[in-house]
Design a protein around this motif. Structure first.
Motif, mmCIF file in Angstrom:
data_model
loop_
_atom_site.group_PDB
_atom_site.id
_atom_site.type_symbol
_atom_site.label_atom_id
_atom_site.label_comp_id
_atom_site.label_asym_id
_atom_site.label_seq_id
_atom_site.Cartn_x
_atom_site.Cartn_y
_atom_site.Cartn_z
ATOM 1 N N LEU A 2 0.850 -1.188 0.000
ATOM 2 C CA LEU A 2 0.000 0.000 0.000
ATOM 3 C C LEU A 2 0.888 1.241 0.000
ATOM 4 N N PRO A 3 0.504 2.289 -0.713
ATOM 5 C CA PRO A 3 1.281 3.528 -0.631
ATOM 6 C C PRO A 3 1.263 4.064 0.802
ATOM 7 N N LEU A 4 2.430 4.473 1.305
ATOM 8 C CA LEU A 4 2.484 5.014 2.665
ATOM 9 C C LEU A 4 1.584 6.228 2.814
ATOM 10 N N ALA A 5 1.390 6.946 1.731
ATOM 11 C CA ALA A 5 0.547 8.148 1.776
ATOM 12 C C ALA A 5 -0.907 7.819 2.075
ATOM 13 N N GLN A 6 -1.288 6.539 1.909
ATOM 14 C CA GLN A 6 -2.683 6.155 2.125
ATOM 15 C C GLN A 6 -2.931 5.542 3.508
ATOM 16 N N VAL A 7 -1.877 5.439 4.321
ATOM 17 C CA VAL A 7 -2.040 4.864 5.652
ATOM 18 C C VAL A 7 -1.606 5.887 6.696
ATOM 19 N N THR A 8 -1.973 5.627 7.944
ATOM 20 C CA THR A 8 -1.548 6.471 9.058
ATOM 21 C C THR A 8 -0.547 5.701 9.899
ATOM 22 N N LEU A 9 0.678 6.188 9.950
ATOM 23 C CA LEU A 9 1.692 5.512 10.747
ATOM 24 C C LEU A 9 1.385 5.670 12.226
ATOM 25 N N GLU A 10 1.580 4.593 12.976
ATOM 26 C CA GLU A 10 1.492 4.627 14.427
ATOM 27 C C GLU A 10 2.881 4.361 14.997
ATOM 28 N N ALA A 11 3.051 4.518 16.297
ATOM 29 C CA ALA A 11 4.313 4.118 16.905
ATOM 30 C C ALA A 11 4.519 2.639 16.639
ATOM 31 N N PRO A 12 5.758 2.190 16.412
ATOM 32 C CA PRO A 12 5.976 0.767 16.109
ATOM 33 C C PRO A 12 5.392 -0.158 17.168
ATOM 34 N N ILE A 13 5.529 0.241 18.440
ATOM 35 C CA ILE A 13 4.877 -0.466 19.543
ATOM 36 C C ILE A 13 3.952 0.557 20.204
ATOM 37 N N PRO A 14 2.701 0.615 19.771
ATOM 38 C CA PRO A 14 1.810 1.702 20.216
ATOM 39 C C PRO A 14 1.581 1.742 21.719
ATOM 40 N N LYS A 15 1.578 0.573 22.360
ATOM 41 C CA LYS A 15 1.395 0.506 23.816
ATOM 42 C C LYS A 15 2.374 -0.531 24.371
ATOM 43 N N PRO A 16 3.585 -0.084 24.745
ATOM 44 C CA PRO A 16 4.542 -1.036 25.316
ATOM 45 C C PRO A 16 3.953 -1.766 26.517
ATOM 46 N N ARG A 17 4.395 -3.002 26.721
ATOM 47 C CA ARG A 17 3.876 -3.814 27.823
ATOM 48 C C ARG A 17 4.367 -3.318 29.177
ATOM 49 N N ARG A 18 5.521 -2.666 29.169
ATOM 50 C CA ARG A 18 6.095 -2.170 30.416
ATOM 51 C C ARG A 18 6.612 -0.747 30.188
ATOM 52 N N ASN A 19 6.975 -0.088 31.288
ATOM 53 C CA ASN A 19 7.598 1.220 31.168
ATOM 54 C C ASN A 19 8.813 1.146 30.244
ATOM 55 N N ILE A 20 9.074 2.245 29.567
ATOM 56 C CA ILE A 20 10.255 2.345 28.723
ATOM 57 C C ILE A 20 11.455 2.643 29.623
ATOM 58 N N PHE A 21 12.489 1.804 29.541
ATOM 59 C CA PHE A 21 13.727 2.068 30.273
ATOM 60 C C PHE A 21 14.490 3.193 29.566
ATOM 61 N N CYS A 22 15.062 4.100 30.327
ATOM 62 C CA CYS A 22 15.791 5.221 29.744
ATOM 63 C C CYS A 22 17.112 5.418 30.473
ATOM 64 N N VAL A 23 18.095 5.938 29.734
ATOM 65 C CA VAL A 23 19.416 6.205 30.303
ATOM 66 C C VAL A 23 19.670 7.701 30.272
ATOM 67 N N GLY A 24 20.018 8.280 31.425
ATOM 68 C CA GLY A 24 20.258 9.711 31.514
ATOM 69 C C GLY A 24 21.734 10.057 31.397
ATOM 70 N N LYS A 57 9.795 5.911 31.472
ATOM 71 C CA LYS A 57 8.637 6.659 30.985
ATOM 72 C C LYS A 57 7.465 5.678 30.914
ATOM 73 N N VAL A 58 6.277 6.121 31.267
ATOM 74 C CA VAL A 58 5.138 5.212 31.265
ATOM 75 C C VAL A 58 4.682 4.940 29.827
ATOM 76 N N PRO A 59 4.120 3.752 29.569
ATOM 77 C CA PRO A 59 3.709 3.396 28.205
ATOM 78 C C PRO A 59 2.712 4.371 27.596
ATOM 79 N N GLU A 60 1.866 4.957 28.432
ATOM 80 C CA GLU A 60 0.808 5.841 27.921
ATOM 81 C C GLU A 60 1.347 7.144 27.345
ATOM 82 N N SER A 61 2.649 7.411 27.519
ATOM 83 C CA SER A 61 3.227 8.640 26.973
ATOM 84 C C SER A 61 3.596 8.509 25.498
ATOM 85 N N VAL A 62 3.505 7.294 24.938
ATOM 86 C CA VAL A 62 3.936 7.039 23.561
ATOM 87 C C VAL A 62 2.952 7.616 22.547
ATOM 88 N N ILE A 63 3.496 8.314 21.549
ATOM 89 C CA ILE A 63 2.716 8.777 20.398
ATOM 90 C C ILE A 63 3.510 8.473 19.128
#
Length: 290
Positions: free
Chosen positions: A54-76, A109-115
């Motif tokens: 399908l042409p990408l122009a005809q679809v709406t991209l979402e986050a690759p993992i729209p709702k991670p199962r757990r918090n996202i680990f981050c390194v500061g 970061k909590v999963p619900e913050s993903v866009i």
């Protein structure tokens, strides 16, 4: 590998090399709801066949993992120059221990913050007046493990994506733990898609961030203070990493607080993050209606 929606249904597909089309995998709709997680859960069984592209122009991209199962680990503070600019900012609650950390600083970061890419980062002036951007490579875990050695770390990596670790700096400085300032709604843009670990050469990969077309961050992944094997080994000491876990590896210098005066995000801004071999994550900043 992209997660997208069309005609009200979520699908997962293979993006062509030119980024013009996406071929959906032949997956049941209920499995595709998990996004790229559906492919990771195949546990090396091989990818499903693909359907007509399908042409990408005809679809709406979402986050690759729209709702991670757990918090996202981050390194500061995981690039030297950024560690120093953050320590100077006045918002670094860990600065007393030194600008450059002796061990990885881990938060989440909590999963619900993903866009998704092209979605709005919504700032709420009643909550924070100091919203910043942070371009980051994110590692996606594909194989469960605990007590993983540095030597075996990449055996547990499925692939990579891009994350913008949007941060409320005033909240980050107010609280000793960074979760509140990092986990505001819409504060984890992710995408535009994910690539498997063989798709990029980490020793040659550049990372950049633009705000309204102005280059703010420009670095390379080999400049991480703590490399990916070290991060995985650190996290897995006592924590079982699971397939689908996401680890944001840190941001280079050039964030908003690195300027004098700081260059915080405001409504109307466009933030564009690029990582070689993955793609472009672009988001727009809006203000929450009061």
């Amino acid at each position: 590998m992209a997660t997208f929606s069309i005609a009200g249904e979520r699908r997962v597909g293979l993006v062509d090399a030119g980024g013009a089309s996406v071929a959906p995998f032949d997956l049941p709709v209920e499995r595709a709801e998990a996004g790229v997680l559906a492919l990771i859960d195949l546990n090396g069984a091989g990818l499903p066949r693909t359907l007509s592209p399908l042409p990408l122009a005809q679809v709406t991209l979402e986050a690759p993992i729209p709702k991670p199962r757990r918090n996202i680990f981050c390194v500061g503070k995981n690039y030297h120059e950024h560690a120093h600019e953050f320590a100077r900012s006045g918002f670094d609650s860990s600065a007393a221990a030194g600008a450059v950390p002796k061990n990885p600083i881990i938060f989440s970061k909590v999963p619900e913050s993903v866009i998704a890419t092209q979605a709005n980062v919504v700032i709420d002036p009643a909550v924070s007046a100091a919203i910043d951007y942070e371009a980051e490579l994110a590692v996606i875990i594909g194989k469960e493990g605990r007590g993983i050695s540095r030597e075996n770390a990449f055996d547990h990596v499925w692939g990579y994506t891009i994350v913008n670790d949007v941060t409320a700096r005033d909240l980050q400085g107010k609280y000793s733990q960074w979760l509140i300032g990092k986990s505001q709604d819409t504060f984890c843009p992710m995408g535009p898609w994910a690539v498997t670990r063989d798709e990029i050469d980490l020793e040659r990969t550049g990372i950049r961030c633009f705000v309204n077309g102005e280059l703010r961050q420009d670095s390379r992944l080999p400049l991480l203070i703590f490399d990916i094997p070290t991060i995985i080994a650190t996290l897995s000491q006592g924590i079982t990493l699971k397939p689908g876990d996401i680890i944001a590896t840190g941001t280079p210098a050039g964030v908003g607080i690195g300027f004098s005066p700081p260059k915080y995000l405001k409504a109307g801004d466009t933030v564009r993050v690029e990582i070689d071999g993955i793609g472009v994550l672009e988001n727009f900043v809006t203000e929450r209606a009061q």
